[in-house]
Design a protein around this motif. Structure first.
Motif: not given
Length: 242
Positions: A174-194, A198-203
């Motif tokens: 989940v990505v909030g409003d007015n978020v900025s990100m540059l190249h090669s960003v990953t919002l991923g899992g750790t491989g351990k959860e079901e 995945h991350p929850k990114i605030g405004d």
């Protein structure tokens, strides 16, 4: 008088500015006329231009531009919030990307903006139960733009992705409003959860180049994640982590 007021109300200053920039671009560089007319000047509104641009970019031997354009047109007609988000994204790029000098640029040239609008149509398909079509959009966005966003991910308005290479956003992110990100960003899992993994990114968050935010963790509003960081735990609001 009422008809005049209606016509005035229908004037779109953003689209008027974009078309004025397009006309100026053609005058300055006539060889760009075909592209600019096809993408901008042949259309009456931002949503029509975006549906054309998305369809032209994602079309393939398996799915024609005509079909993709019909899908995008239907999405914009049934969910006006998609157009509002596209406007907010456009302003975000113009205001936050120092390489952007005209509203025209993201529509024509910036793959981060184009990929985001294509994702938004794919997300609309996902919400409407058309999962296979949504997966097709995800596949083509990845192939064409080098950005992999799961169509179930939820992204707010005013997103700015600078350079937009090798972005990965997972299914339950989940990505909030007015978020900025540059190249090669990953919002991923750790491989351990079901399930919710995945991350929850605030405004108002800024995520630097190459940063990896992993797991079902919260990144507080207006925080900053430095380039190259690997974030595995919650970040409070208004903090900088490196």
């Amino acid at each position: 008088m009422a008809e005049t007021r209606t016509k005035i109300a229908q004037v779109d200053p953003v689209w008027s500015r974009i078309t004025a920039e397009a006309e100026a671009a053609v005058q300055k560089e006539p060889l760009m006329g075909g592209l600019v007319h096809a993408c901008i000047l042949h259309h009456k509104s931002l949503d029509k231009a975006l549906s054309y641009r998305i369809a032209a970019k994602l079309a393939s031997n398996e799915m024609s531009m005509v079909i993709l354009r019909e899908i995008a047109d239907q999405a914009y007609a049934e969910e006006p919030e998609l157009v509002e988000a596209a406007r907010a994204d456009l302003v975000a790029v113009y205001e936050r990307d120092p390489a952007c000098h005209r509203l025209l640029q993201p529509i024509l040239y910036f793959k981060g903006y184009q990929a985001t609008q294509a994702y938004r149509v794919g997300h609309w398909l996902w919400k409407n139960g058309q999962h296979d079509l949504a997966y097709f959009f995800q596949m083509r966005i990845s192939e064409i733009f080098g950005i992999d966003i799961h169509p179930n991910a939820r992204i707010g308005k005013g997103l700015m992705i600078d350079h937009a290479h090798s972005i990965v956003i997972g299914e339950t992110a989940v990505v909030g409003d007015n978020v900025s990100m540059l190249h090669s960003v990953t919002l991923g899992g750790t491989g351990k959860e079901e399930e919710d993994r995945h991350p929850k990114i605030g405004d108002g968050v800024l995520i630097g180049a190459g940063a990896k935010v992993l797991g079902n963790i919260k990144i507080g509003h207006c925080s900053r994640i430095a380039a190259g960081s690997v974030v595995l735990s919650e970040v409070p609001p208004c903090k900088t982590v490196a």
